[in-house]
Design an enzyme around this catalytic site. Structure first.
Site, mmCIF file in Angstrom:
data_model
loop_
_atom_site.group_PDB
_atom_site.id
_atom_site.type_symbol
_atom_site.label_atom_id
_atom_site.label_comp_id
_atom_site.label_asym_id
_atom_site.label_seq_id
_atom_site.Cartn_x
_atom_site.Cartn_y
_atom_site.Cartn_z
ATOM 1 N N LYS A 185 16.778 27.507 -18.581
ATOM 2 C CA LYS A 185 17.698 26.669 -19.360
ATOM 3 C C LYS A 185 18.322 25.679 -18.385
ATOM 4 O O LYS A 185 19.235 26.022 -17.636
ATOM 5 C CB LYS A 185 18.769 27.560 -20.001
ATOM 6 C CG LYS A 185 19.331 27.059 -21.326
ATOM 7 C CD LYS A 185 20.073 25.746 -21.253
ATOM 8 C CE LYS A 185 21.459 25.890 -20.659
ATOM 9 N NZ LYS A 185 22.126 24.574 -20.464
ATOM 10 N N GLY A 238 25.739 27.575 -10.202
ATOM 11 C CA GLY A 238 26.715 26.735 -10.888
ATOM 12 C C GLY A 238 28.125 27.151 -10.508
ATOM 13 O O GLY A 238 28.339 27.706 -9.420
ATOM 14 N N SER A 239 29.049 26.918 -11.418
ATOM 15 C CA SER A 239 30.466 27.148 -11.090
ATOM 16 C C SER A 239 30.822 28.636 -11.191
ATOM 17 O O SER A 239 30.207 29.376 -11.962
ATOM 18 C CB SER A 239 31.341 26.338 -12.039
ATOM 19 O OG SER A 239 31.099 26.754 -13.371
ATOM 20 N N GLY A 243 29.636 31.484 -13.826
ATOM 21 C CA GLY A 243 28.992 32.669 -13.236
ATOM 22 C C GLY A 243 29.596 33.953 -13.784
ATOM 23 O O GLY A 243 28.881 34.915 -14.090
ATOM 24 N N GLU A 260 24.626 32.007 -7.372
ATOM 25 C CA GLU A 260 24.954 31.051 -6.301
ATOM 26 C C GLU A 260 26.032 30.143 -6.869
ATOM 27 O O GLU A 260 25.751 29.335 -7.738
ATOM 28 C CB GLU A 260 23.691 30.297 -5.880
ATOM 29 C CG GLU A 260 23.832 29.635 -4.523
ATOM 30 C CD GLU A 260 24.405 28.254 -4.619
ATOM 31 O OE1 GLU A 260 25.651 28.128 -4.730
ATOM 32 O OE2 GLU A 260 23.628 27.295 -4.590
ATOM 33 N N CYS A 294 26.485 22.294 -3.713
ATOM 34 C CA CYS A 294 27.106 23.614 -3.493
ATOM 35 C C CYS A 294 27.514 23.764 -2.047
ATOM 36 O O CYS A 294 28.557 24.325 -1.732
ATOM 37 C CB CYS A 294 26.115 24.726 -3.823
ATOM 38 S SG CYS A 294 25.290 24.509 -5.382
ATOM 39 N N GLU A 393 36.832 24.167 -4.938
ATOM 40 C CA GLU A 393 35.683 23.272 -4.836
ATOM 41 C C GLU A 393 35.960 22.034 -5.693
ATOM 42 O O GLU A 393 36.339 22.162 -6.850
ATOM 43 C CB GLU A 393 34.437 23.999 -5.336
ATOM 44 C CG GLU A 393 33.168 23.245 -5.067
ATOM 45 C CD GLU A 393 31.924 24.040 -5.449
ATOM 46 O OE1 GLU A 393 31.950 24.679 -6.520
ATOM 47 O OE2 GLU A 393 30.956 24.015 -4.695
#
Ligand code: ADP
Length: 491
Positions: A185, A238-239, A243, A260, A294, A393
């Protein structure tokens, strides 16, 4: 690569997802407009899939795993097909780079670099899958014990929008090499190259149903996929917030996950560093891909005796940085979306309001279309270590500088966030290189260098909030498989 890159690539095209080797629309017929971040205009569309579409894709992947040739095929034959895919990516490099740049707003140069990395991933995993093997284990008299590495089954890959070509390649390369089947996806903001790669995988001879793509929103298609009981393993980049949602969905079925989740990665500059080498790398590590990386080196810790010198040199470099349309190939492109630009701008505005000094700003080129999501780079000096821009971040072209005194404080500051993805150490003192590399909390540490994007061979992943599990390199093959122990009693 050819000189005539058409950035009008895919104009007006209604892309379809790929399920069981066939193009498909969402069952509902709903679509999502694909906007080009460089001008904010729609130029194509993708299906907006829901739970039922995800169910069909998972069913196709399950069938391909249970009944198809894929997991039973010798590993070297799967490897050959992945190698063939790498060649097809190479043959289509010009189109893929243009498509990625238009879809994400990244400069064409970066789009090309992403294609080059994707080629390397498929090539690397094409050659790696038949080199992984189990062990024989000394056991009781009269027994032989051995281990095999087995695929999980159906792997769900949820891909972010920052480096779709690269992140898809590291997920698909490792998962397919080990004999898993896949449902991917991609992000609703950047799905186009994922669809193209799945088409090329079919062309390469990877059997129908092995590599499925469903497009759609995270909250619908993504949530349905991560919680689907027919999925055996979930991998996500992703964020951290997303996650958490994905891990909760996977936990309902007790499925394994690789996560990750980004970072707040430090680069530590000691007073003895080779500054001529360090400076361009310090800048590039945070502006590459507009800071939407990232592993962005978003914190620079500078030893007090060289703080002013490094800060002034970085300020000068930042003042010359220019953001502009992807085809202009400037220092950076637009950010991915209006939402992302708003988020970055709000964090920068809050930091300014808190009195954190802005040392320098880049600019947006005059010919940048007004509808594009541009954000000029910003350099902050003397950032308090507990400020939100020091801890969170940002995912934009924003760099924070921190002075430190001595090695102890450097390590303490480096480890002072909840993240732990990458770190850079700049010093010519060999003993210190080793000491500090061991003490910083990061999944990858670079000494007198920085950069995770290119190294397909290098295991990559985080500690704490940066996630868990390892991608890239040989390690990813272990994440994408499980050990089976077999014990024979032969008396
Ligand atoms: P952003 O918020 O900037 O889009 P995310 O980390 O949320 O970044 O998105 C990365 C990927 O996760 C995208 O493919 C997105 O569609 C997907 N996603 C977002 N929310 C969810 C969710 N609740 N469940 C599963 N996938 C999701």
């Amino acid at each position: 690569m050819g000189a005539h890159i058409s950035t009008d690539v895919a104009d007006g095209r209604a892309f379809q997802q790929l399920v069981n080797g066939k193009h498909a629309d969402a069952l509902s017929g709903e679509r999502i407009d694909v906007l080009c971040p460089s001008d904010g205009k729609a130029f194509a569309s993708i299906p907006a899939s829901g739970e039922a579409d995800v169910g069909l894709a998972v069913g196709a992947a399950r069938h391909a795993f249970e009944a198809g040739p894929w997991p039973a095929m010798p590993a070297f034959e799967r490897g050959r097909l992945l190698t063939r895919l790498s060649r097809l990516v190479e043959e289509n490099a010009t189109e893929l780079a243009a498509l990625e740049s238009r879809d994400t707003g990244k400069p064409l140069r970066q789009g090309r670099a992403d294609v080059t990395a994707a080629i390397r991933y498929y090539e690397f995993y094409g050659g790696a899958g038949d080199k992984i093997h189990g062990q024989t284990i000394p056991f009781l008299e009269g027994y032989t014990a051995l281990t095999l590495r087995e695929p999980h089954g159906v792997v769900a890959g949820i891909i972010p929008w920052n480096y779709p070509l690269q992140i898809l390649a590291r997920v698909a390369g490792a998962a397919l090499a080990m004999g898993n089947t896949l449902v991917v996806k991609p992000a609703e903001d950047a799905s186009l190259t994922t669809i193209r790669i799945a088409e090329l995988a079919l062309e390469a001879g990877i059997p129908a149903g092995v590599f499925n793509v469903v497009t759609g929103y995270g909250a619908t298609a993504g949530a349905a996929l991560s919680g689907h009981p027919g999925v055996d393993y979930v991998t996500f980049t992703g964020s951290p917030a997303t996650g958490t949602a994905i891990q909760q969905a996977a936990a309902r079925n007790n499925r394994g996950v690789t996560m990750e989740l980004g970072g707040k990665s430090p680069q530590i500059v000691f007073a003895d560093a080779d500054l001529d080498r360090a400076l361009p790398v310090l800048v590039n590590a945070v502006i590459q891909n507009g800071g939407q990386t990232c592993s962005a080196g978003s914190r620079v810790l500078i030893e007090r005796p060289v703080y002013d010198r490094v800060a002034n040199a970085l300020a000068e470099r930042f003042s010359k940085l220019v953001a502009g349309p992807h085809e202009a190939d400037l220092d950076l492109g637009a950010l991915i979306s209006a939402k992302q630009r708003h988020r970055v701008a709000a964090m920068v505005a809050d930091a300014e309001a808190a009195g954190i000094p802005v040392l320098s700003r880049g600019s947006v080129s005059n010919d940048a279309p007004s509808g594009g999501y541009y954000f000029a780079p910003v350099l902050f000096g003397d950032v308090p270590p507990d400020a939100p821009i020091a801890q969170e971040e940002i995912f934009g072209p924003v760099l924070s500088l921190f002075p430190f005194e001595g090695e102890e404080e450097a390590v303490r500051l480096a480890n002072s966030t909840d993240y732990g993805l990458v770190a850079g150490i700049w010093t010519l003192d060999g003993a210190r290189q080793h000491r500090v590399a061991k003490r910083v909390r990061a999944g990858q540490v670079f000494v007198n260098a920085y950069g995770a994007g290119g190294g397909v061979e290098l295991p990559f992943g985080g500690f704490r909030r940066s996630g868990h599990g390892r991608e890239k390199g040989f390690e990813a093959l272990y994440d994408m498989s499980a050990t089976k122990t077999i014990v024979f009693n032969h008396g």
